[in-house]
Design a protein around this motif. Structure first.
Motif, mmCIF file in Angstrom:
data_model
loop_
_atom_site.group_PDB
_atom_site.id
_atom_site.type_symbol
_atom_site.label_atom_id
_atom_site.label_comp_id
_atom_site.label_asym_id
_atom_site.label_seq_id
_atom_site.Cartn_x
_atom_site.Cartn_y
_atom_site.Cartn_z
ATOM 1 N N TYR A 327 -4.116 -8.873 -1.172
ATOM 2 C CA TYR A 327 -3.770 -10.200 -1.690
ATOM 3 C C TYR A 327 -3.423 -11.165 -0.566
ATOM 4 O O TYR A 327 -3.363 -12.383 -0.752
ATOM 5 C CB TYR A 327 -2.611 -10.102 -2.682
ATOM 6 C CG TYR A 327 -1.265 -9.783 -2.067
ATOM 7 C CD1 TYR A 327 -0.346 -10.786 -1.774
ATOM 8 C CD2 TYR A 327 -0.907 -8.466 -1.766
ATOM 9 C CE1 TYR A 327 0.889 -10.488 -1.206
ATOM 10 C CE2 TYR A 327 0.311 -8.163 -1.206
ATOM 11 C CZ TYR A 327 1.220 -9.177 -0.929
ATOM 12 O OH TYR A 327 2.438 -8.878 -0.359
ATOM 13 N N ASN A 360 -1.056 -5.486 -6.763
ATOM 14 C CA ASN A 360 -1.328 -5.662 -5.338
ATOM 15 C C ASN A 360 -1.999 -4.454 -4.688
ATOM 16 O O ASN A 360 -2.310 -4.491 -3.498
ATOM 17 C CB ASN A 360 -0.037 -5.990 -4.589
ATOM 18 C CG ASN A 360 0.475 -7.380 -4.910
ATOM 19 O OD1 ASN A 360 -0.276 -8.217 -5.399
ATOM 20 N ND2 ASN A 360 1.752 -7.618 -4.654
ATOM 21 N N ALA A 364 -6.669 -6.219 -4.715
ATOM 22 C CA ALA A 364 -5.611 -6.896 -5.454
ATOM 23 C C ALA A 364 -6.169 -7.897 -6.469
ATOM 24 O O ALA A 364 -7.260 -8.449 -6.293
ATOM 25 C CB ALA A 364 -4.683 -7.612 -4.477
#
Length: 433
Positions: A327, A360, A364
């Motif tokens: 992410y 995550n 992600a």
């Protein structure tokens, strides 16, 4: 009948020389039969049907055309025939236009394929093989030391001369360099830098690592240097010092170009090891088309921002998803410029190696939300089944891309199912595009 047998036995006792002679004759007949079977096994195989091609009585009647083609063979002595799958043969059947009808290879330009490897364990890591004709480039060698054997087994299918012309180590994290080191086996090591002749090694210009694996990596680099490898940092490549260059052609016709992109953290320090990543753009000109392939290691948000500002980045046909689909990478700023058509993610989908936050884990949800605005063609190497117990399986498997008929084709070892159509995705992620 019993009386007759007794008479024969009595006769044998009375004539021992005759019995011995008969025994010798029988032995000679057996020996002669064995010798005949060995010398003329073709006749025995043809007329009696024995041995089932024990001596390799096959002749190849058609070699593999290309890629994952097949090779046909026929028995020299009977009607048996077989088709054998051959990987990476490179034997193309070119038409008058110079194009292979089987795989689309353009004989007027260099053959190119890009391979994202599975690494043989439950750990996420990077290793990418680029093959261009007789030239091989290896970018990173994760994820652990024992991955070296898995990597070598795969690379040996394509690198037949024992030489990697270019090796790139993006940054000093274990999941990118451990396979360069490998395990000890007696007085030798299984690591990539020990197992292959390496022409040029390009590595990260900065680091803050003080790990044991980094020290072992440095030892491996010194070993390669001692064997004649030219070693440069990405900074030296950009500044073109001491023989280093930032552009390397992978073929004589100069249709395939490897460019070391510029980065702020080649020259400046950072607390984030990932932002030291060496970034590479691969450009291929084939059949009037130009294909762009981008590799950014584990570059993070700040590094990606500088990458956009310091380079004239094109839209890309293939992007190695930043930092394993984290992410924290593959930011809007980068994606809006490169607008990837295909994305390959080197990761174990759903792994809890780095986080227990389900959204995550790699890849992600935030990564998918951003990439999905540009393409649905997302592929992942591996799926974690049970991280604690070391259980994993292939998602797409080894992901291979090559240009065919004006487009880039994915050819994966397990399947070609895009991420959003997998069962794992349907249970764990949402498609918002």
């Amino acid at each position: 009948m019993a009386k007759k047998s007794n008479k024969m036995a009595d006769a044998a006792k009375k004539r021992p020389k005759l019995a011995a002679a008969i025994a010798v004759i029988l032995v000679l007949i057996v020996v002669a039969a064995v010798i005949f079977c060995i010398v003329r096994h073709d006749l025995v195989h043809k007329y009696v049907g024995l041995f089932d091609h024990t001596w390799g009585d096959w002749t190849v009647v058609r070699e593999a055309d290309c890629g994952d083609g097949s090779r046909e063979r026929k028995c020299l002595y009977c009607d048996a025939d077989e088709s054998e799958i051959i990987k990476g043969s490179g034997n193309h059947v070119l038409g008058e236009d110079g194009i292979c009808a089987v795989c689309g290879f353009n004989g007027n330009s260099a053959e190119l394929s890009v391979h994202f490897l599975e690494l043989g364990n439950k750990y996420t890591g990077d290793c990418t093989l680029i093959k261009c004709g007789d030239t091989e480039v290896l970018i990173d060698a994760g994820s652990r030391k024992n991955s070296a054997a898995t990597i070598k087994s795969y690379v040996d299918e394509y690198c037949t001369d024992g030489k990697l012309e270019y090796v790139i180590a993006t940054h000093a994290h274990q999941d990118h360099i451990a396979g360069f080191v490998g395990n000890k086996e007696g007085d030798s090591r299984t690591g990539i830098l020990y197992q292959y002749e390496v022409g040029t090694l390009i590595q990260f210009a900065g680091h803050k690592s003080e790990t044991a694996i980094y020290d072992e990596y440095c030892d491996a680099v010194e070993y390669a240097k001692g064997k004649g490898t030219a070693v440069y940092t990405a900074k030296e490549c950009r500044q073109q010092t001491d023989g280093a260059k930032y552009k390397y052609y992978l073929d004589e016709a100069q249709t395939v170009e490897l460019t070391i992109l510029d980065s702020h953290f080649y020259y400046n320090a950072t607390d984030d090891e990932n932002d030291y990543s060496v970034c590479v753009l691969l450009t291929q000109k084939s059949g009037g088309e130009t294909y762009n392939y981008l590799f950014t290691g584990d570059l993070e948000k700040e590094g990606e921002s500088y990458l956009v500002e310091m380079n004239d980045l094109p839209q890309v046909d293939l992007f190695k998803g930043g930092h394993h689909g984290s992410y924290t990478a593959s930011t809007e700023k980068l994606l809006e410029v490169i607008k990837p058509k295909n994305v390959a993610v080197c990761c174990c989908c759903g792994t809890t190696e780095y986080t227990t936050n389900a959204e995550n884990t790699f890849p992600a949800q935030a990564f998918i939300d951003r990439v999905s605005k540009h393409t649905e063609n997302i592929y992942c190497t591996t799926l974690i089944v049970d991280y604690k117990n070391g259980l994993y399986e292939s998602m797409n498997g080894n992901i291979v891309f090559y240009a065919k008929n004006g487009e880039l084709i994915a050819d994966c070892s397990n399947n070609n199912v895009i991420l959003k159509d997998t069962e794992w995705f349907k249970k764990n992620r949402k498609w918002k595009a």
